[in-house]
Design a protein around this motif. Structure first.
Motif, PDB file in Angstrom:
ATOM      1  N   GLY A 109      45.292  46.321  23.298  1.00 40.21           N
ATOM      2  CA  GLY A 109      46.100  46.086  22.105  1.00 40.21           C
ATOM      3  C   GLY A 109      45.244  45.921  20.864  1.00 40.21           C
ATOM      4  N   ARG A 110      44.089  45.280  21.010  1.00 43.54           N
ATOM      5  CA  ARG A 110      43.170  45.097  19.877  1.00 43.54           C
ATOM      6  C   ARG A 110      42.720  46.465  19.350  1.00 43.54           C
ATOM      7  NH1 ARG A 110      40.118  40.677  19.457  1.00 43.54           N
ATOM      8  NH2 ARG A 110      40.083  40.434  21.708  1.00 43.54           N
ATOM      9  N   SER A 111      42.344  47.337  20.248  1.00 48.63           N
ATOM     10  CA  SER A 111      41.895  48.676  19.839  1.00 48.63           C
ATOM     11  C   SER A 111      43.019  49.448  19.172  1.00 48.63           C
ATOM     12  CB  SER A 111      41.390  49.456  21.056  1.00 48.63           C
ATOM     13  OG  SER A 111      40.285  48.805  21.628  1.00 48.63           O
ATOM     14  N   LEU A 112      44.179  49.408  19.757  1.00 47.83           N
ATOM     15  CA  LEU A 112      45.339  50.121  19.215  1.00 47.83           C
ATOM     16  C   LEU A 112      45.738  49.553  17.854  1.00 47.83           C
ATOM     17  CD1 LEU A 112      47.302  52.380  19.887  1.00 47.83           C
ATOM     18  CD2 LEU A 112      48.706  50.716  21.098  1.00 47.83           C
ATOM     19  N   PHE A 113      45.693  48.249  17.720  1.00 50.79           N
ATOM     20  CA  PHE A 113      46.042  47.614  16.447  1.00 50.79           C
ATOM     21  C   PHE A 113      45.118  48.108  15.337  1.00 50.79           C
ATOM     22  CE2 PHE A 113      45.568  44.460  13.156  1.00 50.79           C
ATOM     23  CZ  PHE A 113      46.884  44.244  12.783  1.00 50.79           C
ATOM     24  N   LYS A 114      43.830  48.145  15.603  1.00 47.64           N
ATOM     25  CA  LYS A 114      42.873  48.577  14.579  1.00 47.64           C
ATOM     26  C   LYS A 114      43.163  49.998  14.108  1.00 47.64           C
ATOM     27  CE  LYS A 114      39.127  45.535  15.864  1.00 47.64           C
ATOM     28  NZ  LYS A 114      37.777  45.394  16.372  1.00 47.64           N
ATOM     29  N   ILE A 115      43.574  50.854  15.029  1.00 49.27           N
ATOM     30  CA  ILE A 115      43.842  52.255  14.696  1.00 49.27           C
ATOM     31  C   ILE A 115      45.196  52.422  14.002  1.00 49.27           C
ATOM     32  CG2 ILE A 115      44.299  54.527  15.692  1.00 49.27           C
ATOM     33  CD1 ILE A 115      42.371  53.677  17.988  1.00 49.27           C
ATOM     34  N   ARG A 116      46.227  51.807  14.520  1.00 52.71           N
ATOM     35  CA  ARG A 116      47.605  52.071  14.083  1.00 52.71           C
ATOM     36  C   ARG A 116      48.176  51.072  13.078  1.00 52.71           C
ATOM     37  NH1 ARG A 116      49.586  56.720  15.451  1.00 52.71           N
ATOM     38  NH2 ARG A 116      48.827  57.516  17.419  1.00 52.71           N
ATOM     39  N   CYS A 117      47.698  49.828  13.087  1.00 56.79           N
ATOM     40  CA  CYS A 117      48.428  48.772  12.375  1.00 56.79           C
ATOM     41  C   CYS A 117      47.641  48.072  11.264  1.00 56.79           C
ATOM     42  CB  CYS A 117      48.890  47.702  13.358  1.00 56.79           C
ATOM     43  SG  CYS A 117      49.679  48.344  14.850  1.00 56.79           S
ATOM     44  N   ALA A 118      46.326  47.989  11.411  1.00 56.00           N
ATOM     45  CA  ALA A 118      45.515  47.175  10.502  1.00 56.00           C
ATOM     46  C   ALA A 118      45.585  47.643   9.055  1.00 56.00           C
ATOM     47  CB  ALA A 118      44.063  47.142  10.979  1.00 56.00           C
ATOM     48  N   GLY A 119      45.788  48.933   8.829  1.00 59.34           N
ATOM     49  CA  GLY A 119      45.848  49.447   7.467  1.00 59.34           C
ATOM     50  C   GLY A 119      46.941  48.795   6.637  1.00 59.34           C
ATOM     51  N   CYS A 120      48.054  48.475   7.253  1.00 56.10           N
ATOM     52  CA  CYS A 120      49.175  47.854   6.531  1.00 56.10           C
ATOM     53  C   CYS A 120      49.265  46.340   6.745  1.00 56.10           C
ATOM     54  CB  CYS A 120      50.494  48.490   6.959  1.00 56.10           C
ATOM     55  SG  CYS A 120      50.675  50.202   6.434  1.00 56.10           S
ATOM     56  N   HIS A 121      48.988  45.883   7.945  1.00 52.83           N
ATOM     57  CA  HIS A 121      49.191  44.467   8.275  1.00 52.83           C
ATOM     58  C   HIS A 121      47.920  43.637   8.155  1.00 52.83           C
ATOM     59  CE1 HIS A 121      53.351  44.946   9.548  1.00 52.83           C
ATOM     60  NE2 HIS A 121      52.980  46.097  10.065  1.00 52.83           N
ATOM     61  N   GLY A 122      46.796  44.272   7.789  1.00 48.38           N
ATOM     62  CA  GLY A 122      45.536  43.559   7.618  1.00 48.38           C
ATOM     63  C   GLY A 122      44.721  43.523   8.892  1.00 48.38           C
ATOM     64  N   LEU A 123      43.413  43.427   8.740  1.00 45.09           N
ATOM     65  CA  LEU A 123      42.502  43.461   9.888  1.00 45.09           C
ATOM     66  C   LEU A 123      42.785  42.369  10.916  1.00 45.09           C
ATOM     67  CD1 LEU A 123      39.126  44.303   8.110  1.00 45.09           C
ATOM     68  CD2 LEU A 123      40.596  45.829   9.458  1.00 45.09           C
ATOM     69  N   ASP A 124      43.264  41.215  10.445  1.00 42.64           N
ATOM     70  CA  ASP A 124      43.557  40.099  11.347  1.00 42.64           C
ATOM     71  C   ASP A 124      45.059  39.907  11.563  1.00 42.64           C
ATOM     72  OD1 ASP A 124      40.854  39.405  11.792  1.00 42.64           O
ATOM     73  OD2 ASP A 124      40.807  38.386   9.847  1.00 42.64           O
ATOM     74  N   ALA A 125      45.855  40.905  11.176  1.00 49.84           N
ATOM     75  CA  ALA A 125      47.316  40.887  11.352  1.00 49.84           C
ATOM     76  C   ALA A 125      47.982  39.754  10.584  1.00 49.84           C
ATOM     77  CB  ALA A 125      47.687  40.841  12.838  1.00 49.84           C
ATOM     78  N   GLN A 126      47.352  39.306   9.492  1.00 48.40           N
ATOM     79  CA  GLN A 126      47.878  38.189   8.711  1.00 48.40           C
ATOM     80  C   GLN A 126      48.981  38.610   7.747  1.00 48.40           C
ATOM     81  OE1 GLN A 126      46.798  35.008   9.333  1.00 48.40           O
ATOM     82  NE2 GLN A 126      45.686  36.005  10.969  1.00 48.40           N
ATOM     83  N   GLY A 127      49.125  39.916   7.494  1.00 50.72           N
ATOM     84  CA  GLY A 127      50.119  40.383   6.544  1.00 50.72           C
ATOM     85  C   GLY A 127      49.763  39.941   5.138  1.00 50.72           C
ATOM     86  N   PHE A 128      50.569  40.345   4.175  1.00 45.68           N
ATOM     87  CA  PHE A 128      50.382  39.928   2.792  1.00 45.68           C
ATOM     88  C   PHE A 128      51.623  40.309   2.000  1.00 45.68           C
ATOM     89  CE2 PHE A 128      48.610  44.076   3.506  1.00 45.68           C
ATOM     90  CZ  PHE A 128      49.113  44.850   2.485  1.00 45.68           C
ATOM     91  N   GLN A 129      51.937  39.522   1.017  1.00 48.30           N
ATOM     92  CA  GLN A 129      53.104  39.715   0.162  1.00 48.30           C
ATOM     93  C   GLN A 129      54.311  40.201   0.947  1.00 48.30           C
ATOM     94  OE1 GLN A 129      51.708  42.031  -3.136  1.00 48.30           O
ATOM     95  NE2 GLN A 129      50.858  40.242  -4.124  1.00 48.30           N
ATOM     96  N   ASP A 130      54.659  41.492   0.853  1.00 52.38           N
ATOM     97  CA  ASP A 130      55.868  41.971   1.527  1.00 52.38           C
ATOM     98  C   ASP A 130      55.564  42.711   2.836  1.00 52.38           C
ATOM     99  OD1 ASP A 130      58.616  41.999   1.697  1.00 52.38           O
ATOM    100  OD2 ASP A 130      58.773  43.977   0.777  1.00 52.38           O
ATOM    101  N   MET A 131      54.395  42.514   3.372  1.00 52.88           N
ATOM    102  CA  MET A 131      54.030  43.092   4.667  1.00 52.88           C
ATOM    103  C   MET A 131      53.952  41.935   5.658  1.00 52.88           C
ATOM    104  SD  MET A 131      53.556  46.027   5.992  1.00 52.88           S
ATOM    105  CE  MET A 131      53.435  46.961   4.495  1.00 52.88           C
ATOM    106  N   PRO A 132      54.724  41.965   6.730  1.00 52.77           N
ATOM    107  CA  PRO A 132      54.818  40.791   7.603  1.00 52.77           C
ATOM    108  C   PRO A 132      53.537  40.457   8.369  1.00 52.77           C
ATOM    109  CG  PRO A 132      55.952  42.637   8.608  1.00 52.77           C
ATOM    110  CD  PRO A 132      55.555  43.067   7.215  1.00 52.77           C
ATOM    111  N   ARG A 133      53.365  39.186   8.576  1.00 53.34           N
ATOM    112  CA  ARG A 133      52.317  38.664   9.458  1.00 53.34           C
ATOM    113  C   ARG A 133      52.759  38.972  10.884  1.00 53.34           C
ATOM    114  NH1 ARG A 133      48.804  34.071   9.809  1.00 53.34           N
ATOM    115  NH2 ARG A 133      48.684  33.427  11.977  1.00 53.34           N
ATOM    116  N   LEU A 134      51.896  39.605  11.658  1.00 54.57           N
ATOM    117  CA  LEU A 134      52.179  39.880  13.063  1.00 54.57           C
ATOM    118  C   LEU A 134      51.423  38.925  13.974  1.00 54.57           C
ATOM    119  CD1 LEU A 134      52.043  43.788  13.011  1.00 54.57           C
ATOM    120  CD2 LEU A 134      54.022  42.288  12.729  1.00 54.57           C
ATOM    121  N   ALA A 135      50.356  38.353  13.460  1.00 58.32           N
ATOM    122  CA  ALA A 135      49.528  37.442  14.248  1.00 58.32           C
ATOM    123  C   ALA A 135      50.343  36.257  14.727  1.00 58.32           C
ATOM    124  CB  ALA A 135      48.343  36.960  13.420  1.00 58.32           C
ATOM    125  N   GLY A 136      50.291  35.995  16.026  1.00 60.84           N
ATOM    126  CA  GLY A 136      50.945  34.844  16.612  1.00 60.84           C
ATOM    127  C   GLY A 136      52.424  35.026  16.907  1.00 60.84           C
TER     128      GLY A 136
END
Length: 183
Positions: A109-136
């Motif tokens: 999942g870590r590898s897949l997240f970096k490729i598919r998700c990190a660009g929008c949700h942030g490297l640590d999945a923290q989200g920002f402004q109107d992009m949701p936090r996925l971490a936790g």
């Protein structure tokens, strides 16, 4: 949105809004936890979500853009001030990650997240402004959300998540969920 930004920029107003939000979230706490960390795996955590994201989700539930049996009704009963206060309250809470017993799935999942998700949700999945936090987020909720995106009709919905989710296998979804829940 301007009112939310003004409150977030002023420490005294933000604290007053936080306290008012804490008073109003009693009902929200039954599902999302008083501290914003859901007690049920199929309900999202609201803790540490950006207040702008939470406020926008209230607006979407209220105008029917986003649908949920409970949230769609609840959003219509809240005043603008209450929606702002609740968003600030939950945004100031601390998210609590959950453990996973499947280290191989977490790593996939870590590898897949970096490729598919990190660009929008942030490297640590923290989200920002109107992009949701996925971490936790609870893994079951993440799986439900990703499968919902996979099933959306792109002619009726406009979210980049349709394209992202459409290529994910069930194994990919389980791996992403296992990784994100531990963050």
């Amino acid at each position: 949105m301007a009112q939310l930004r003004a409150i977030m920029a002023d420490e005294e107003q933000r604290q007053a809004s936080y306290e008012a939000g804490h008073e109003r979230i009693r009902f929200c706490g039954y599902c999302h936890g008083e501290d914003g960390n859901s007690k049920r795996d199929y309900i999202p955590n609201l803790a540490a979500q950006h207040p702008q994201y939470l406020f926008n989700q209230f607006e979407k539930f209220g105008d029917g853009t986003r649908e949920d049996y409970v949230m769609s009704q609840l959003a219509k009963t809240l005043t603008l001030e209450e929606r702002i206060n609740i968003a600030i309250y939950f945004g100031m809470q601390t998210a609590k990650p959950r453990p996973s017993t499947d280290a191989a799935r977490v790593e996939a999942g870590r590898s897949l997240f970096k490729i598919r998700c990190a660009g929008c949700h942030g490297l640590d999945a923290q989200g920002f402004q109107d992009m949701p936090r996925l971490a936790g987020q609870p893994s079951e909720y993440l799986g439900i959300a990703l499968n919902r995106f996979k099933q959306m009709d792109p002619t009726k919905h406009s979210t980049p998540m349709i394209g992202i989710a459409s290529v994910l296998s069930e194994e990919d979804i389980q791996s992403l969920a296992a990784y994100l829940t531990t963050r």
